[in-house]
Design an enzyme around this catalytic site. Structure first.
Site, PDB file in Angstrom:
ATOM      1  N   LYS A 185       0.823  -1.209   0.000  1.00  0.00           N
ATOM      2  CA  LYS A 185       0.000   0.000   0.000  1.00  0.00           C
ATOM      3  C   LYS A 185       0.867   1.273   0.000  1.00  0.00           C
ATOM      4  CE  LYS A 185      -3.722  -2.331  -0.438  1.00  0.00           C
ATOM      5  NZ  LYS A 185      -4.450  -3.117   0.519  1.00  0.00           N
TER       6      LYS A 185
HETATM    7  C1  LIG Z   1      -5.473  -4.223   0.829  1.00  0.00           C
HETATM    8  C2  LIG Z   1      -6.943  -4.022   0.879  1.00  0.00           C
HETATM    9  C3  LIG Z   1      -7.696  -4.306   2.029  1.00  0.00           C
HETATM   10  C4  LIG Z   1      -7.136  -5.033   3.212  1.00  0.00           C
HETATM   11  O1  LIG Z   1      -6.075  -4.421   3.797  1.00  0.00           O
HETATM   12  P1  LIG Z   1      -5.236  -5.240   4.912  1.00  0.00           P
HETATM   13  O2  LIG Z   1      -4.487  -4.164   5.608  1.00  0.00           O
HETATM   14  O3  LIG Z   1      -4.364  -6.191   4.168  1.00  0.00           O
HETATM   15  O4  LIG Z   1      -6.206  -5.922   5.794  1.00  0.00           O
HETATM   16  C5  LIG Z   1      -9.025  -3.978   2.049  1.00  0.00           C
HETATM   17  N1  LIG Z   1      -9.622  -3.423   0.985  1.00  0.00           N
HETATM   18  C6  LIG Z   1      -8.956  -3.165  -0.161  1.00  0.00           C
HETATM   19  C7  LIG Z   1      -9.676  -2.529  -1.294  1.00  0.00           C
HETATM   20  C8  LIG Z   1      -7.599  -3.479  -0.246  1.00  0.00           C
HETATM   21  O5  LIG Z   1      -6.943  -3.272  -1.403  1.00  0.00           O
END
Ligand SMILES: *Cc1c(COP(=O)(O)O)cnc(C)c1O
Length: 387
Positions: A185
């Site tokens: 991210k």
């Molecule tokens: C990555 C992601 C999540 C989950 O994030 P985590 O921190 O891995 O739990 C939720 N929604 C979307 C759209 C994502 O891309």
């Protein structure tokens, strides 16, 4: 086909600042939730413009806590766009409620608010827009609908730091907004997330439930100011963020503007390279929002090439480029398909987008040479496969 090293879809942007911050925590004797988590919580919450925030160990946890704090329970419905990751809908199931999947808009993959409106029933409690790729969903329209039907809004803002919508910061656009600090991210803590809100009671509930439902500041019980005594007020979860992770997050937060500027520059370079190519379509985010630029999505124009998206990805891989797909719509997955009886055509826009979209390598640590190699690879494949 190429001797150059493989370009992965994503790599964390980690510098000496992050390494030193984590080492400092390791040497401090306090590695789980503590002062660094509190500091990161305050700084991140301020950075997204919110008044209250809780940092946790994933965005999935944040989404779960948000729905729990809003009182979602068995029999309720939560409206979720199908074009999202597993997390958005699974947390609805964790509470015994039903995710009602809706379609997205072809131009920007954001939730189709008209489809949300059609999906509202007397059981609907929450709408969960996803800020796909880092652009906020149509939050004014979602808010107006929610207000008129007595619904709450939980934003899946996993892609959306930093971003803005009609001049407003991303942390102010929903009842609760949930962010991800997963490895791929826009800022990372390895694993991590945050839920922010303007409502102190929801924040208190999320904080309580994030650490076993134990009365406030349970994490302090092993410190000098702490006490051995605690009370369990509710059967909570184990979702707290460690200080190791928070130290990484603080360093990332201090570099977030620079990392964002780098992604913006890469996006501009990709745009310039691909905009004139008839076989390719770009994501077109509405002009009234500033994107976090988390993903760079290309769509193959139907019939323009002799290969489909799957083969295109394979050809990229042969040229050392590791692209991905965002997302395999939830309604195509066996669990949602079989439990709720979806067909691919039930949500036709997302199904079509899925079949022809791919996400190019896109991360702030990419070098100019890597960006040019990705562009060369895409252009060469288009040239070779044009119909
Ligand atoms: C990555 C992601 C999540 C989950 O994030 P985590 O921190 O891995 O739990 C939720 N929604 C979307 C759209 C994502 O891309």
């Amino acid at each position: 086909m190429t001797e150059a090293p493989f370009i992965p879809f994503a790599l964390p942007d980690v510098t000496a600042l992050e390494v030193d911050a984590v080492v400092e925590v390791l040497r401090s004797g306090w590695i789980t939730s503590g002062p660094r988590s509190k500091e990161f919580e305050a700084k991140f919450t301020a950075a997204v413009g919110a008044s209250h925030g809780v940092v946790v160990n994933s965005c999935t946890a944040a989404l779960h806590l948000a729905l729990e704090a809003l009182g979602v329970k068995a029999g309720d419905e939560v409206i979720v766009p199908t074009m999202t990751f597993a997390a958005s809908a699974e947390v609805v199931r964790h509470l015994g409620a039903t995710p009602v999947l809706v379609d997205v808009r072809a131009s920007d993959h954001l939730v189709d608010v008209a489809a949300v409106e059609r999906a509202v029933t007397p059981r609907t409690r929450v709408v969960m827009p996803v800020h796909f790729g880092g652009s906020a969903a149509d939050m004014d329209e979602v808010a107006a609908l929610a207000r008129s039907r007595g619904l709450r809004v939980v934003a899946d803002a996993a892609h959306a730091f930093p971003c803005a919508y009609r001049g407003r910061n991303v942390g102010t656009l929903a009842d609760v907004s949930c962010f991800s600090f997963y490895a791929t991210k826009t800022i990372t803590t390895g694993e991590g997330g945050a839920a922010v809100t303007g409502d102190p009671e929801w924040a208190d509930r999320m904080r309580l439930m994030s650490l076993h439902g134990i009365s406030r500041d349970a994490w302090k019980r092993y410190t000098a100011e702490g006490t051995w005594y605690y009370e369990i007020e509710a059967p909570g979860f184990k979702y707290n963020l460690t200080d190791l992770a928070a130290a990484l997050g603080l360093a990332q937060l201090s570099r977030a503007e620079a990392m964002w500027a780098r992604r913006r520059a890469i996006a501009a370079r990709y745009d310039a390279a691909f905009a004139g190519e008839a076989a390719l379509e770009l994501l077109r985010a509405p002009p009234d929002r500033v994107s976090a630029h988390h993903l760079y999505v290309l769509k193959l124009r139907p019939g323009a090439l002799r290969v489909d998206r799957g083969a295109f990805l394979e050809l990229l891989k042969q040229r050392g480029v590791g692209a991905s797909v965002h997302f395999i719509p939830l309604h195509l997955h066996p669990y949602y398909r079989d439990t709720f009886g979806y067909r691919p055509e039930s949500l036709p826009v997302a199904f079509d987008l899925y079949q022809r979209s791919l996400s190019l390598p896109f991360f702030s640590a990419m070098t100019d040479a890597q960006v040019e190699r990705v562009i060369d690879a895409v252009q060469a494949i288009v040239r070779e496969q044009r119909r």
